[in-house]
Design a protein around this motif. Structure first.
Motif, PDB file in Angstrom:
ATOM      1  N   PRO A  90       0.692  -1.254  -0.019  1.00 43.97           N
ATOM      2  CA  PRO A  90       0.040  -0.016  -0.095  1.00 43.97           C
ATOM      3  C   PRO A  90       0.949   1.063  -0.075  1.00 43.97           C
ATOM      4  O   PRO A  90       1.787   1.327   0.770  1.00 43.97           O
ATOM      5  N   VAL A  91       0.651   2.101  -1.009  1.00 43.68           N
ATOM      6  CA  VAL A  91       1.421   3.394  -0.967  1.00 43.68           C
ATOM      7  C   VAL A  91      -0.020   4.410  -1.190  1.00 43.68           C
ATOM      8  O   VAL A  91      -0.732   4.179  -2.056  1.00 43.68           O
ATOM      9  N   ASP A  95       1.979  10.113  -1.349  1.00 40.14           N
ATOM     10  CA  ASP A  95       3.385   9.351  -1.310  1.00 40.14           C
ATOM     11  C   ASP A  95       4.014   9.198  -2.780  1.00 40.14           C
ATOM     12  O   ASP A  95       5.199   9.127  -3.091  1.00 40.14           O
ATOM     13  N   MET A  99       7.188  10.738  -4.717  1.00 36.72           N
ATOM     14  CA  MET A  99       8.145  10.120  -5.430  1.00 36.72           C
ATOM     15  C   MET A  99       8.937  11.143  -6.435  1.00 36.72           C
ATOM     16  O   MET A  99      10.143  10.966  -6.608  1.00 36.72           O
ATOM     17  N   TYR A 102      12.127  12.882  -5.842  1.00 38.54           N
ATOM     18  CA  TYR A 102      13.425  12.429  -5.589  1.00 38.54           C
ATOM     19  C   TYR A 102      14.784  12.995  -5.916  1.00 38.54           C
ATOM     20  O   TYR A 102      15.691  13.276  -5.565  1.00 38.54           O
ATOM     21  N   SER A 105      15.809  15.841  -3.872  1.00 36.26           N
ATOM     22  CA  SER A 105      16.009  15.434  -2.642  1.00 36.26           C
ATOM     23  C   SER A 105      17.464  15.125  -2.090  1.00 36.26           C
ATOM     24  O   SER A 105      18.086  14.750  -3.008  1.00 36.26           O
TER      25      SER A 105
ATOM     26  N   LYS B  23       2.130   8.398  12.513  1.00 36.91           N
ATOM     27  CA  LYS B  23       2.994   7.330  12.522  1.00 36.91           C
ATOM     28  C   LYS B  23       4.173   7.568  13.483  1.00 36.91           C
ATOM     29  O   LYS B  23       4.804   6.750  13.866  1.00 36.91           O
ATOM     30  N   ARG B 239      16.359   5.581   2.240  1.00 42.68           N
ATOM     31  CA  ARG B 239      14.828   5.649   2.375  1.00 42.68           C
ATOM     32  C   ARG B 239      14.066   6.107   1.210  1.00 42.68           C
ATOM     33  O   ARG B 239      13.104   5.472   0.784  1.00 42.68           O
ATOM     34  N   TRP B 240      14.624   7.135   0.767  1.00 37.57           N
ATOM     35  CA  TRP B 240      13.912   7.656  -0.553  1.00 37.57           C
ATOM     36  C   TRP B 240      14.038   6.950  -1.679  1.00 37.57           C
ATOM     37  O   TRP B 240      13.040   6.610  -2.547  1.00 37.57           O
ATOM     38  N   GLU B 241      15.089   6.208  -1.931  1.00 38.22           N
ATOM     39  CA  GLU B 241      15.317   5.402  -2.949  1.00 38.22           C
ATOM     40  C   GLU B 241      14.394   4.082  -2.874  1.00 38.22           C
ATOM     41  O   GLU B 241      13.812   3.785  -3.809  1.00 38.22           O
ATOM     42  N   ASN B 243      11.241   4.126  -1.436  1.00 34.90           N
ATOM     43  CA  ASN B 243       9.949   4.643  -1.687  1.00 34.90           C
ATOM     44  C   ASN B 243      10.008   4.617  -3.313  1.00 34.90           C
ATOM     45  O   ASN B 243       9.099   4.144  -3.641  1.00 34.90           O
ATOM     46  N   ASP B 302       5.382   4.008   3.621  1.00 37.09           N
ATOM     47  CA  ASP B 302       6.435   5.002   3.390  1.00 37.09           C
ATOM     48  C   ASP B 302       7.834   4.563   4.377  1.00 37.09           C
ATOM     49  O   ASP B 302       7.812   4.338   5.381  1.00 37.09           O
ATOM     50  N   ARG B 304      10.307   6.263   5.196  1.00 41.26           N
ATOM     51  CA  ARG B 304      10.869   7.056   6.069  1.00 41.26           C
ATOM     52  C   ARG B 304      10.297   6.534   7.438  1.00 41.26           C
ATOM     53  O   ARG B 304      10.894   6.906   8.379  1.00 41.26           O
TER      54      ARG B 304
END
Lengths: 255, 359
Positions: A90-91, A95, A99, A102, A105, B23, B239-241, B243, B302, B304
């Motif tokens: 689940p996303v 979110d 992405m 990215y 970031s 969270k 973590r971003w990768e 995601n 997520d 993160r």
């Protein structure tokens, strides 16, 4: 010149797909890539942002060779809408769009990222879905979310592979209008691989028509969408009419 | 109309802020629970200690015997459970993400069994860390050789599966099947080694297959810490990768992620932290599968939040299981692997059942 392709060739093991494709794209321009199934449209788009490594020829973005650029650098310049997106886990919609941030970031994240995501969600009328699970929304909504992700990326070039395939006619028009407005207002450029010739004709400045991996015809919609070209490439008998300055294709029967 | 929309938007923004806050609260709650269980675990046992006695012993002005119990037995045991639980849970979480397979975990992919085989090979064939005395007191003299072999063993399995996946283009389901096959092969190879080994070495190897928090000494805990924590830091930085990789291979590449490197480093580090925990504590099943899935249900996908909360939850599960295992039938200590499997298998069945419903 935002994007230049010179003699690009690509082959899957033993099956040549692109055989010397060349064209140019300027800022503020929207270009459609059309052709029948298997003509190399998706492959061409994936070669441009180097998801696939082209065998020969060259592709450059703002005079820089794509071959020499890192993945992140490419992602900073080109956003991509793949044909299909599905998740194992689940996303949320939010979110998913996040992405797209990215490439902007660093290790600590992306300070303006969330703000930008909200703006894009609002632009596409998706803010009400922000916390819904991507896998649980309709196919059309999913497609808009993926478009939102590409827009959140804030790239100079949009590469959109079938961005309207799952959308109803209202959403098709809405999405194409948003893309065209962005292209015209912010001077970015877009390449759209698309099956709907009428959408291509209505919204795109130029058309590249592929046939078995080579450019069969290229130019304005009026130049490319002729009954002869459509018959040769698609094997379809079609008539072409002009209405309010736009070329309309009316397919009649397979030849 | 315009005002309506502005209000609606800010409501959506507020909802998202609440969603993120929830969270963080879940993480803090689990952390507090972990702390409470850790304190209880240090107190509980055949010699019951009060919190006051623990504090005294920690600052080394309490009863000498209490100091020995706490510093040499309870604290290493509790810390070993926390570090191993953390490592296994995050290893599972990362493997599920990079292999894009909800059923991936150190146990189902055969990494644990590979590490177990490597350790058994080092003990039986090479005589590394020859076991002294028999029974529960079997101690491995040279844990470093064993760790190295455990790591090599875990790599053989995972590299085989990755190579198959790349060259034979295995599907997600086929990869799990290959993992189970590799796990079975390693278990069989371990049994074969045992069959021909001396009794004393067999005793030492059999304990691997159970998993026992009490086996780790202070140095072992330090080594586990030094390998697991930097790996967790790397996972958090990526973590971003992770995601982005959720969006699929092509999307991740197009967004600037070097997917091959991310997958390779992720699997190697997950194998490394699994193999140190297996080398020092034995095979602990299902924490790696259970913890990330339960956490996903609570806080979503997520990374993160998923990575740190899985780490805390994995620690909580393993420490909880270990505390139960040694307090349920005192003075007997049940092998913790038995308890984690009893907790894990029903969830594994549930996941299989749930997957069926989707078609």
């Amino acid at each position: 010149m935002d994007l230049t392709l010179r003699g690009v060739e690509f082959a899957y093991p033993s099956v040549p797909v692109l055989k010397g494709v060349s064209f140019e794209l300027n800022g503020g321009e929207m270009l459609a890539v059309v052709g029948k199934n298997g003509s190399g449209k998706s492959t061409l788009i994936k070669c441009i942002n180097r998801i696939l490594k082209y065998r020969s020829g060259n592709i450059s973005v703002q005079r820089e060779e794509v071959k020499n650029m890192g993945r992140r650098e490419i992602a900073g310049k080109m956003a991509y809408h793949p044909q299909k997106t599905s998740y194992n886990f689940p996303v949320t919609v939010f979110d998913t769009v996040l992405m797209g941030r990215y490439p902007h970031s660093d290790w600590s994240g992306d300070k303006e990222g969330e703000q930008r995501v909200w703006e894009v969600l609002r632009l596409l009328n998706l803010e009400g879905l922000a916390l819904r699970d991507y896998n649980e929304i309709s196919g059309g909504q999913q497609q808009k979310v993926v478009i939102a992700r590409a827009l959140a990326q804030e790239a100079k070039i949009l590469l959109l592979d079938e961005p309207t395939s799952d959308l109803d006619i209202r959403y098709q028009l809405e999405v194409m209008e948003i893309i065209r407005r962005l292209v015209k207002e912010s001077g970015i450029s877009a390449i759209v691989a698309i099956h709907d010739l009428n959408l291509a004709s209505r919204y795109c400045d130029r058309i590249v028509m592929l046939y078995n991996g080579v450019i069969f015809s290229a130019g304005t919609p009026r130049e490319v969408f002729t009954p002869e070209n459509i018959a040769s490439v698609y094997g379809v008998d079609a008539s072409v009419r002009e209405h309010e300055g736009t070329v309309h294709i009316i397919p009649k029967r397979p030849i | 109309m315009k005002e309506d929309r502005a209000e609606h938007n800010s409501e959506a923004v507020r909802q998202y802020a609440r969603y993120k806050r929830r969270k963080v609260l879940v993480g803090l709650f689990l952390l507090a629970a972990l702390f409470a269980v850790a304190v209880y675990s240090v107190c509980a046992g055949s010699v019951r200690l009060s919190i006051g006695q623990i504090v005294d012993a920690l600052f080394r002005h309490g009863d000498r015997m209490h100091e020995v119990i706490i510093w040499n037995i309870r604290l290493p045991r509790v810390l070993a459970a926390i570090i191993a639980g953390m490592g296994l849970a995050v290893a599972g979480c990362v493997m599920q993400c990079v292999l894009r397979n909800p059923l991936a975990s150190p146990f189902t992919m055969g990494i644990s069994q590979g590490a177990g085989f490597g350790a058994a090979f080092a003990i039986i064939v090479l005589g590394a860390g020859a076991a002294q005395s028999a029974g529960l007191a079997a101690i491995l003299n040279n844990p470093y050789a064993v760790v190295l072999f455990a790591f090599a063993g875990s790599l053989i399995g995972i590299v085989t599966i990755l190579a198959l996946a790349k060259f034979a283009r295995l599907s997600a389901q086929a990869m799990v099947l290959a993992g189970i096959a590799m796990g079975t092969l390693f278990s069989a190879a371990t049994m074969l080694l045992q069959y021909f080994a001396e009794d004393i070495k067999v005793a030492s190897v059999v304990f691997w297959t159970f998993g026992d928090m009490g086996r780790a000494g202070k140095t072992d805990v330090l080594i586990m810490f030094l390998i697991t924590v930097p790996a967790l830091v790397y996972f958090m930085l990526s973590r971003w990768e992770y995601n982005v990789l959720e969006g699929g291979e092509e999307t991740a590449k197009a967004l600037g992620v070097n997917t091959e490197r991310l997958r390779l480093v992720g699997v190697l580090l997950a194998s490394l932290i699994t193999s140190v925990s297996v080398a020092f504590l034995g095979i602990i099943g299902f924490i790696g599968l259970v913890a990330p899935h339960m956490v996903r249900r609570i806080v979503g996908g997520d990374h993160r939040y998923l990575i740190p909360i899985s780490a805390i939850f994995g620690s909580l599960l393993l420490l909880g299981a270990d505390t139960i295992s040694r307090t349920i039938m005192p003075p007997a200590v049940l092998p913790v692997g038995i308890l984690t499997s009893f907790m894990g298998v029903p969830l594994f069945m549930y996941l299989i059942w749930k997957k069926r419903k989707q078609y």
